[in-house]
Design an enzyme around this catalytic site. Structure first.
Site, mmCIF file in Angstrom:
data_model
loop_
_atom_site.group_PDB
_atom_site.id
_atom_site.type_symbol
_atom_site.label_atom_id
_atom_site.label_comp_id
_atom_site.label_asym_id
_atom_site.label_seq_id
_atom_site.Cartn_x
_atom_site.Cartn_y
_atom_site.Cartn_z
ATOM 1 N N LYS A 40 -22.200 58.065 26.333
ATOM 2 C CA LYS A 40 -21.814 57.090 26.490
ATOM 3 C C LYS A 40 -21.280 56.028 27.422
ATOM 4 O O LYS A 40 -21.699 54.968 27.670
ATOM 5 C CB LYS A 40 -20.185 56.992 25.458
ATOM 6 C CG LYS A 40 -19.432 55.444 25.524
ATOM 7 C CD LYS A 40 -17.991 56.172 24.442
ATOM 8 C CE LYS A 40 -17.022 56.367 25.268
ATOM 9 N NZ LYS A 40 -16.259 54.946 26.411
ATOM 10 N N ASN A 41 -20.599 57.169 28.759
ATOM 11 C CA ASN A 41 -20.566 55.897 29.972
ATOM 12 C C ASN A 41 -21.054 56.301 30.975
ATOM 13 O O ASN A 41 -21.121 54.826 31.675
ATOM 14 C CB ASN A 41 -19.319 57.052 30.580
ATOM 15 C CG ASN A 41 -17.993 56.590 29.631
ATOM 16 O OD1 ASN A 41 -17.557 55.929 28.923
ATOM 17 N ND2 ASN A 41 -17.138 57.551 30.586
ATOM 18 N N ARG A 53 -13.374 48.152 25.819
ATOM 19 C CA ARG A 53 -12.607 47.499 27.292
ATOM 20 C C ARG A 53 -14.039 47.425 28.385
ATOM 21 O O ARG A 53 -13.867 46.577 29.491
ATOM 22 C CB ARG A 53 -11.929 48.238 27.833
ATOM 23 C CG ARG A 53 -10.286 48.185 27.804
ATOM 24 C CD ARG A 53 -9.621 48.493 28.342
ATOM 25 N NE ARG A 53 -9.724 48.897 29.683
ATOM 26 C CZ ARG A 53 -9.049 48.122 30.703
ATOM 27 N NH1 ARG A 53 -8.188 46.939 30.106
ATOM 28 N NH2 ARG A 53 -9.505 47.363 31.206
ATOM 29 N N CYS A 69 -4.471 48.530 26.506
ATOM 30 C CA CYS A 69 -5.049 49.623 25.677
ATOM 31 C C CYS A 69 -3.890 50.899 26.172
ATOM 32 O O CYS A 69 -2.973 50.634 26.493
ATOM 33 C CB CYS A 69 -6.396 49.731 26.627
ATOM 34 S SG CYS A 69 -6.625 51.570 27.384
ATOM 35 N N ARG A 127 -4.757 49.310 32.605
ATOM 36 C CA ARG A 127 -6.329 49.083 32.699
ATOM 37 C C ARG A 127 -6.636 47.663 33.643
ATOM 38 O O ARG A 127 -7.086 47.218 32.483
ATOM 39 C CB ARG A 127 -6.938 49.714 31.588
ATOM 40 C CG ARG A 127 -6.791 51.075 31.884
ATOM 41 C CD ARG A 127 -7.543 51.744 30.388
ATOM 42 N NE ARG A 127 -8.553 52.123 30.914
ATOM 43 C CZ ARG A 127 -9.604 52.824 29.763
ATOM 44 N NH1 ARG A 127 -9.906 52.599 28.727
ATOM 45 N NH2 ARG A 127 -11.187 53.416 31.003
ATOM 46 N N ASP A 133 -10.518 62.269 30.986
ATOM 47 C CA ASP A 133 -11.336 61.719 29.172
ATOM 48 C C ASP A 133 -11.141 63.514 28.970
ATOM 49 O O ASP A 133 -12.217 64.037 27.849
ATOM 50 C CB ASP A 133 -12.641 61.881 30.083
ATOM 51 C CG ASP A 133 -12.647 60.484 29.568
ATOM 52 O OD1 ASP A 133 -11.427 59.769 29.957
ATOM 53 O OD2 ASP A 133 -13.718 60.138 30.139
ATOM 54 N N ILE A 186 -4.248 59.799 36.676
ATOM 55 C CA ILE A 186 -5.437 58.751 36.826
ATOM 56 C C ILE A 186 -5.129 57.317 35.722
ATOM 57 O O ILE A 186 -5.163 56.301 36.479
ATOM 58 C CB ILE A 186 -6.735 58.914 36.224
ATOM 59 C CG1 ILE A 186 -7.224 59.536 36.802
ATOM 60 C CG2 ILE A 186 -7.553 57.459 36.019
ATOM 61 C CD1 ILE A 186 -8.536 59.548 38.380
ATOM 62 N N ARG A 192 -15.783 56.251 18.514
ATOM 63 C CA ARG A 192 -16.091 55.382 19.648
ATOM 64 C C ARG A 192 -16.337 56.057 20.570
ATOM 65 O O ARG A 192 -17.840 55.857 21.102
ATOM 66 C CB ARG A 192 -14.935 55.042 20.342
ATOM 67 C CG ARG A 192 -14.340 53.540 19.637
ATOM 68 C CD ARG A 192 -13.233 53.420 20.560
ATOM 69 N NE ARG A 192 -13.605 53.177 21.764
ATOM 70 C CZ ARG A 192 -12.939 53.599 22.833
ATOM 71 N NH1 ARG A 192 -11.788 53.239 22.891
ATOM 72 N NH2 ARG A 192 -13.686 53.253 24.394
HETATM 73 C C1 UD1 Z 1 -14.149 55.163 33.033
HETATM 74 C C2 UD1 Z 1 -14.306 55.784 32.047
HETATM 75 C C3 UD1 Z 1 -12.706 56.382 31.129
HETATM 76 C C4 UD1 Z 1 -12.244 57.385 32.346
HETATM 77 C C5 UD1 Z 1 -12.231 56.747 33.689
HETATM 78 C C6 UD1 Z 1 -11.970 57.330 34.421
HETATM 79 C C7 UD1 Z 1 -16.218 54.556 31.144
HETATM 80 C C8 UD1 Z 1 -16.839 53.550 30.272
HETATM 81 N N1 UD1 Z 1 -14.805 54.595 31.452
HETATM 82 O O1 UD1 Z 1 -13.414 53.980 32.238
HETATM 83 O O2 UD1 Z 1 -13.867 57.015 30.817
HETATM 84 O O3 UD1 Z 1 -11.673 57.956 31.449
HETATM 85 O O4 UD1 Z 1 -13.635 55.611 34.302
HETATM 86 O O5 UD1 Z 1 -12.096 57.991 35.298
HETATM 87 O O6 UD1 Z 1 -17.275 54.516 32.167
HETATM 88 N N2 UD1 Z 1 -7.485 50.288 37.363
HETATM 89 C C9 UD1 Z 1 -7.148 48.947 38.823
HETATM 90 N N3 UD1 Z 1 -7.833 48.105 38.408
HETATM 91 C C10 UD1 Z 1 -9.156 47.796 38.334
HETATM 92 C C11 UD1 Z 1 -9.641 49.113 37.693
HETATM 93 C C12 UD1 Z 1 -9.054 50.303 37.841
HETATM 94 O O7 UD1 Z 1 -5.522 49.444 38.748
HETATM 95 O O8 UD1 Z 1 -9.203 47.024 38.800
HETATM 96 C C13 UD1 Z 1 -6.972 51.086 37.996
HETATM 97 C C14 UD1 Z 1 -7.073 52.323 36.408
HETATM 98 O O9 UD1 Z 1 -6.593 51.000 35.433
HETATM 99 C C15 UD1 Z 1 -7.348 53.310 36.154
HETATM 100 C C16 UD1 Z 1 -7.592 53.673 37.817
HETATM 101 O O10 UD1 Z 1 -8.027 52.655 37.804
HETATM 102 O O11 UD1 Z 1 -5.209 53.934 36.404
HETATM 103 C C17 UD1 Z 1 -9.288 54.114 37.036
HETATM 104 O O12 UD1 Z 1 -9.910 53.283 36.303
HETATM 105 P P1 UD1 Z 1 -10.918 53.415 36.285
HETATM 106 O O13 UD1 Z 1 -12.040 54.488 36.425
HETATM 107 O O14 UD1 Z 1 -11.713 52.234 36.427
HETATM 108 O O15 UD1 Z 1 -11.532 52.912 35.215
HETATM 109 P P2 UD1 Z 1 -12.494 52.579 33.719
HETATM 110 O O16 UD1 Z 1 -13.918 52.092 34.591
HETATM 111 O O17 UD1 Z 1 -11.825 51.813 32.845
#
Ligand code: UD1
Length: 423
Positions: free
Chosen positions: A22-23, A93, A117, A122, A305, A327, A397
């Site tokens: 999915k990701n 998201r 969320c 996030r 995850d 995380i 999902r």
């Molecule tokens: C992706 C995955 C999700 C997985 C996560 C961490 C997809 C669609 N989803 O989510 O399944 O759990 O990676 O491996 O690929 N953060 C900020 N600012 C930002 C972006 C992120 O503070 O602009 C923080 C987030 O709140 C979190 C951390 O960084 O604490 C990691 O998040 P991120 O890697 O961005 O997760 P996703 O890409 O949303």
């Protein structure tokens, strides 16, 4: 709303086929918006998040076709709108992934902010500051991120934190920027590498994906391509844990150990035997699992995850274990539900301490997010009596036909459709 009814039913045995990731599928679908010709994606899982993304692509004007081998063809030529509406973004998201491609290809984009969320706030600040570094003008108006740039310019971007979709958004945007972009502190997840492979097939010039420094030489246009999405490592990991918890023997086809090293290491520590076998993995568990400590962190460390699933395993393991989540700030919501099944868990900040007990007892529980739901399914597989899981739309999902896959391995699991259920 559908529910899942499980009755603890002994070891899982047999064979199952792992779906596409999915990701990886989500960013690859977003990437099709960068091209000037149709792109065909294969091994796309049949999931709610994929349907939402296809609706999003259609809503901006892309034409979607499913070919005879169930490949999804996205023709981005008819795109006429550059707006990703709140109604779609709020349900997923990852919709933010269309921001980079629309902006890079069409010079503007408006994407609704995803909002809160269940597993934490996030934010998307690193997506936005990265796009600004590439020359985009960004404003926040009426709950929307509005971005414009006649043409993005290559730049050196040091990401403030490791973000998976943040890296993917910037990687996609940079493929059409003028000149060279260097992304430092990039996410190294296999799904980022898969997206880079898809973009390279479309004519992008990318090196370093899979390391923390990715270099992109911008090109003027991207063409059509065909791309096969990699197997889902989280789905693989979830079925490995299910087998370990039930003391089973299962062959998982169409997957690989390559991207799951940290998870496999912990499953071996818990007492399971895992062997690579042709196009898949075989797991055998001949004993009650031993409790294992885990600490989540960006790839290649232990994936967040998979945290909830290991928590479920630790609940019935021999001895005590510590699970530390680094995380997401609010990713222990499964704890109170597992406690309803009799689990002994206490939380101290980012760490949960679990004292394993031989048996959980079935009860009605509620799914709160995707992976939390998976942990409740795993617990239900080994709990005495009936476990009824509510709000399984979270599960739909991210897990393709989970009740069919587990049912084929001998689990006693059924979907209970209630009158308010929406097809
Ligand atoms: C992706 C995955 C999700 C997985 C996560 C961490 C997809 C669609 N989803 O989510 O399944 O759990 O990676 O491996 O690929 N953060 C900020 N600012 C930002 C972006 C992120 O503070 O602009 C923080 C987030 O709140 C979190 C951390 O960084 O604490 C990691 O998040 P991120 O890697 O961005 O997760 P996703 O890409 O949303």
């Amino acid at each position: 709303m559908d529910k899942l009814l499980l009755r603890g039913n002994g070891p899982l045995r047999g064979e199952l086929r792992v779906s596409g990731a999915k990701n990886a599928a989500l960013p690859c679908l977003a990437a099709t918006l960068l091209a000037r010709e149709p792109v065909v994606l294969r091994n796309i899982p049949h999931l709610r998040d994929i349907t939402t993304t296809l609706e999003l692509l259609s809503s901006v004007g892309a034409r979607i076709l499913v070919d005879e081998q169930l490949g999804i063809q996205v023709d981005p030529c008819p795109v006429h709108s550059l707006v990703a509406p709140y109604d779609l973004v709020r349900t997923m998201r990852a919709s933010i992934l269309v921001l980079g491609p629309l902006l890079a290809r069409h010079g503007a984009a408006e994407v609704s902010l995803p909002g809160g969320c269940a597993i934490g706030s996030r934010p998307v600040n690193v997506h936005l500051s990265g796009l600004e570094a590439l020359g985009a003008e960004i404003s926040l108006e009426g709950g929307f991120v509005k971005a414009k740039a006649a043409r993005l310019r290559g730049a050196r971007i040091v990401m403030e934190m490791v973000s998976v979709t943040g890296t993917e958004n910037l990687l996609m945007a940079a493929t059409l920027a003028e000149g060279k972009t260097i992304i430092e502190n990039a996410a190294r997840e296999p799904e980022v590498v898969d997206l880079a492979r898809c973009l390279v097939a479309m004519g992008a010039r990318i090196t370093g994906a899979g390391t923390s420094v990715i270099e992109i030489d911008g090109v003027d246009a991207l063409h059509g391509a065909e791309h096969h999405v990699l197997p889902d490592r989280i789905e693989t990991g979830t079925y490995l844990v299910a087998t370990a918890m039930t003391g089973g023997d299962v062959m998982l086809r169409r997957t690989s150990a390559t991207f799951l090293e940290s998870v496999i290491l912990k499953l071996r520590e818990a007492g399971s035997e895992i062997l690579e076998d042709g196009d898949g993995l075989r797991i055998r568990m001949k004993r009650r699992p031993v409790g294992v400590d885990i600490r989540t962190a960006p790839y290649p460390a232990f994936p967040t995850d998979m945290q909830a699933q290991f928590m479920a395993m630790n609940c019935i393991a021999e001895g005590s274990a510590m699970v530390t989540e680094t995380i997401f700030e609010n990713r222990f919501m499964h704890v109170s539900e597992l406690q309803r099944l009799g689990a002994h868990i206490s939380i101290d900040g980012k760490t949960a301490i679990i004292r394993g007990i031989p048996r959980l007892r079935g009860a009605p529980v509620m799914a709160t997010d995707l992976r939390a739901s998976a942990s409740l399914v795993l617990a239900g597989l080994v709990a005495e009596g009936e476990t009824l899981i509510d709000r399984i739309y979270h599960l739909d999902r991210g897990y393709e036909v989970i009740e069919e896959k587990l049912g084929a391995l001998g689990a006693d699991i059924q979907r209970v459709r209630t009158s308010r259920s929406v097809a």
